[in-house]
Motif scaffolding. Structure first.
Motif, PDB file in Angstrom:
ATOM      1  N   GLY A   7       0.811  -1.212   0.000  1.00  0.00           N
ATOM      2  CA  GLY A   7       0.000   0.000   0.000  1.00  0.00           C
ATOM      3  C   GLY A   7       0.841   1.256   0.000  1.00  0.00           C
ATOM      4  O   GLY A   7       0.555   2.220  -0.730  1.00  0.00           O
ATOM      5  N   ALA A  59       2.440   1.737  -3.449  1.00  0.00           N
ATOM      6  CA  ALA A  59       1.433   2.160  -4.437  1.00  0.00           C
ATOM      7  C   ALA A  59       1.047   3.620  -4.214  1.00  0.00           C
ATOM      8  O   ALA A  59       0.914   4.391  -5.172  1.00  0.00           O
ATOM      9  N   GLY A  60       0.876   4.015  -2.957  1.00  0.00           N
ATOM     10  CA  GLY A  60       0.564   5.415  -2.666  1.00  0.00           C
ATOM     11  C   GLY A  60       1.705   6.338  -3.046  1.00  0.00           C
ATOM     12  O   GLY A  60       1.486   7.434  -3.583  1.00  0.00           O
ATOM     13  N   PHE A  67      -7.152   3.330  -9.362  1.00  0.00           N
ATOM     14  CA  PHE A  67      -5.891   4.068  -9.300  1.00  0.00           C
ATOM     15  C   PHE A  67      -5.697   4.892 -10.566  1.00  0.00           C
ATOM     16  O   PHE A  67      -5.416   6.096 -10.512  1.00  0.00           O
ATOM     17  N   SER A  98      -8.910   7.957  -2.916  1.00  0.00           N
ATOM     18  CA  SER A  98      -7.739   7.247  -2.402  1.00  0.00           C
ATOM     19  C   SER A  98      -8.149   6.165  -1.412  1.00  0.00           C
ATOM     20  O   SER A  98      -7.552   5.072  -1.381  1.00  0.00           O
ATOM     21  N   GLY A 149      -7.396   2.293  -1.836  1.00  0.00           N
ATOM     22  CA  GLY A 149      -6.857   1.517  -0.729  1.00  0.00           C
ATOM     23  C   GLY A 149      -7.698   0.294  -0.426  1.00  0.00           C
ATOM     24  O   GLY A 149      -7.165  -0.780  -0.112  1.00  0.00           O
ATOM     25  N   VAL A 181      -6.671  -2.187  -2.848  1.00  0.00           N
ATOM     26  CA  VAL A 181      -5.411  -2.820  -2.427  1.00  0.00           C
ATOM     27  C   VAL A 181      -5.693  -3.887  -1.377  1.00  0.00           C
ATOM     28  O   VAL A 181      -5.152  -5.001  -1.427  1.00  0.00           O
ATOM     29  N   GLY A 207      -5.358  -2.336   4.149  1.00  0.00           N
ATOM     30  CA  GLY A 207      -4.963  -1.852   2.829  1.00  0.00           C
ATOM     31  C   GLY A 207      -5.301  -0.383   2.636  1.00  0.00           C
ATOM     32  O   GLY A 207      -4.515   0.380   2.050  1.00  0.00           O
ATOM     33  N   TYR A 258      -2.406   2.447   1.929  1.00  0.00           N
ATOM     34  CA  TYR A 258      -2.378   3.222   0.687  1.00  0.00           C
ATOM     35  C   TYR A 258      -2.603   4.703   0.959  1.00  0.00           C
ATOM     36  O   TYR A 258      -1.906   5.561   0.390  1.00  0.00           O
ATOM     37  N   GLY A 294       0.455   6.172   2.204  1.00  0.00           N
ATOM     38  CA  GLY A 294       1.418   6.316   1.126  1.00  0.00           C
ATOM     39  C   GLY A 294       1.177   7.546   0.268  1.00  0.00           C
ATOM     40  O   GLY A 294       2.129   8.172  -0.212  1.00  0.00           O
ATOM     41  N   ALA A 297       4.051   1.750   5.795  1.00  0.00           N
ATOM     42  CA  ALA A 297       3.656   2.386   4.531  1.00  0.00           C
ATOM     43  C   ALA A 297       4.328   3.735   4.351  1.00  0.00           C
ATOM     44  O   ALA A 297       4.725   4.103   3.242  1.00  0.00           O
ATOM     45  N   SER A 302       6.597   4.530   1.190  1.00  0.00           N
ATOM     46  CA  SER A 302       6.258   5.632   0.294  1.00  0.00           C
ATOM     47  C   SER A 302       7.456   6.540   0.056  1.00  0.00           C
ATOM     48  O   SER A 302       7.678   7.012  -1.068  1.00  0.00           O
TER      49      SER A 302
END
Length: 451
Positions: free
Chosen positions: A250, A253-254, A326, A345, A349, A352, A372, A376, A379, A411, A415
């Motif tokens: 997460g 990805a963020g 996303f 977002s 998440g 995710v 998740g 995210y 992130g 996370a 990130s």
């Protein structure tokens, strides 16, 4: 014994001095009135804006169901129209609203005259609703932050009180508190994200304003939980496996979302050059991407609130929902129309978390989805405490606090390995109020960006 003339004169002078410093005409008194009245107004307007946004999203969802192919034309044309209107009416209304508040914090008086005017706030609110009516993957929370700070600036102007940076911060945070019905998260957001430093001086009066706005919103719409009460928990042995994976996946990805956003807004490459040179063409192309994903999936329109809530409650969702949302959110965010990324977002998440459910099929579904979401969201915004408290308050999952904190901190680290700069603070550089473009009201040189 009667008081001496000298004693009487001293007492009257003292009373006059107290009236000047603390009476109804004093700056202190007027500042308190501005803060309390502004906080009440923020709570009321945030509730009205939330209701209008929900109805706009529902209206578009019905239209997309009844006329499946219409979005392929409506959404791209809507994006073009919204970007054109934003650049024409209020360039500072583009994107989320949180970067504008961060920029206004540095120079409150100048920010109030450019980024936090009521003209900008009204354009922001109306065009955000219009964006939801075109199927854009936007949220109302970021715009509520700018709207709330603008309301606070209005009351300070009306009462002829100088605007302070701490009040700009608290006005925006009051918007978060009212938008999510999460007063505690609003306070943490003020300290962690808008202030960008824990030692930031935020007075008791300012913190009270955040609580007042949240309580006013709660009194109008009841003691509700944003995503519904989940009460999710997770066994320790499962958490030891899920938490690090959720935090790494997460958070990365963020961070990727933030890096792509900042590259589009501040970079110098073919995509950012196209956004600068041909903003309407670029917006139409972004709208086409959003429309194609929406038509193909039927799930990626708007905030993604319904899909996220269903996944939290354990409903199975397609594994591709997270990646598709996303892309849809990123395409909307870089297009340049007003609208935030908070709610989208959280939906990404949840997607995710839905992917993690497939990797850990024996774990509690709702708890894994929430982890998740926390990972995210952290992130993207790089505010782990705010992310945890928002999810705890919006899902009622206080029994999941410890795993959420662990996932959020992992996370946050993940990130930073993908994107060093915090998203909102990077985007705020495009709204620096001291630039001549901002003072003149002309469209800024930076490309259009989002929350």
């Amino acid at each position: 014994m009667p008081a001496s003339p000298t004693r009487r004169r001293w007492t009257l002078g003292r009373v006059r001095a107290l009236l000047r410093s603390r009476g109804p005409t004093s700056v202190l008194f007027r500042r308190r009135v501005a803060v309390v009245a502004g906080a009440i107004a923020i709570g009321v307007i945030a509730v009205l804006f939330a209701g209008a946004a929900d109805r706009a999203g529902e209206a578009y969802a019905r239209l997309a169901r009844d006329w499946r192919w219409l979005p392929l034309a409506l959404t791209p044309l809507g994006f073009v129209a919204l970007v054109w209107l934003t650049r024409l009416l209020a360039p500072a209304a583009r994107g989320s609203g949180i970067p504008q508040v961060i920029a206004a914090r540095e120079l409150p008086d100048l920010g109030v005259s450019t980024l936090l005017t009521m003209r900008t706030a009204i354009v922001k609110a109306v065009l955000t609703l219009a964006a939801l009516l075109t199927g854009a993957s936007v949220g109302r929370e970021g715009p509520t932050v700018q709207l709330a700070a603008s309301i606070m600036a209005l009351f300070h102007r009306m009462l002829r009180v100088p605007m302070r940076g701490s009040v700009v911060i608290a006005g925006g945070a009051a918007g978060v508190a009212a938008a999510f019905n999460t007063p505690l998260a609003g306070i943490l957001f003020a300290i962690e994200e808008l202030a960008a430093a824990y030692e930031q001086r935020v007075t008791l009066l300012v913190l009270s304003m955040i609580v007042i706005a949240g309580m006013v919103a709660q009194s109008l719409i009841g003691d509700y939980v944003y995503f519904g009460v989940s009460g999710a928990t997770i066994p320790l042995h499962t958490a030891l496996l899920v938490v690090p994976v959720a935090g790494l996946v997460g958070g990365a990805a963020g961070g990727l979302f933030s890096r792509l956003m900042l590259a589009a807004a501040l970079g110098d490459h073919p995509v950012s050059r196209l956004a600068k040179a041909r903003p309407l063409v670029f917006a139409g192309a972004c709208g086409l991407v959003v429309a194609a994903l929406g038509v193909a999936s039927g799930l990626t329109w708007g905030t993604g609130y319904s899909a996220a809530r269903a996944m939290i409650q354990g409903v199975d969702a397609p594994l591709w929902f997270g990646p598709a949302k996303f892309v849809s959110t990123l395409a909307t965010a870089v297009a340049g129309l007003p609208g935030g990324i908070f709610a989208p977002s959280l939906a990404v998440g949840a997607g995710v978390g839905n992917l993690l459910r497939a990797a850990f099929p024996d774990g509690p579904a709702g708890a894994i989805v929430i982890l998740g979401m926390v990972a995210y969201f952290t992130g993207v915004v790089r505010a782990p405490l705010t992310a945890v408290i928002i999810l705890a308050e919006t899902t009622g999952s206080r029994g999941l606090m410890l795993p959420m904190f662990a996932a959020a901190f992992v996370a946050d680290w993940a990130s930073t390995q993908v994107c060093r700069e915090k998203l909102y603070h990077g985007l705020s550089r495009g709204f620096a109020p001291a630039t001549p473009a901002a003072l003149s009201g002309a469209p800024p040189a930076q490309p259009l960006s989002s929350e």
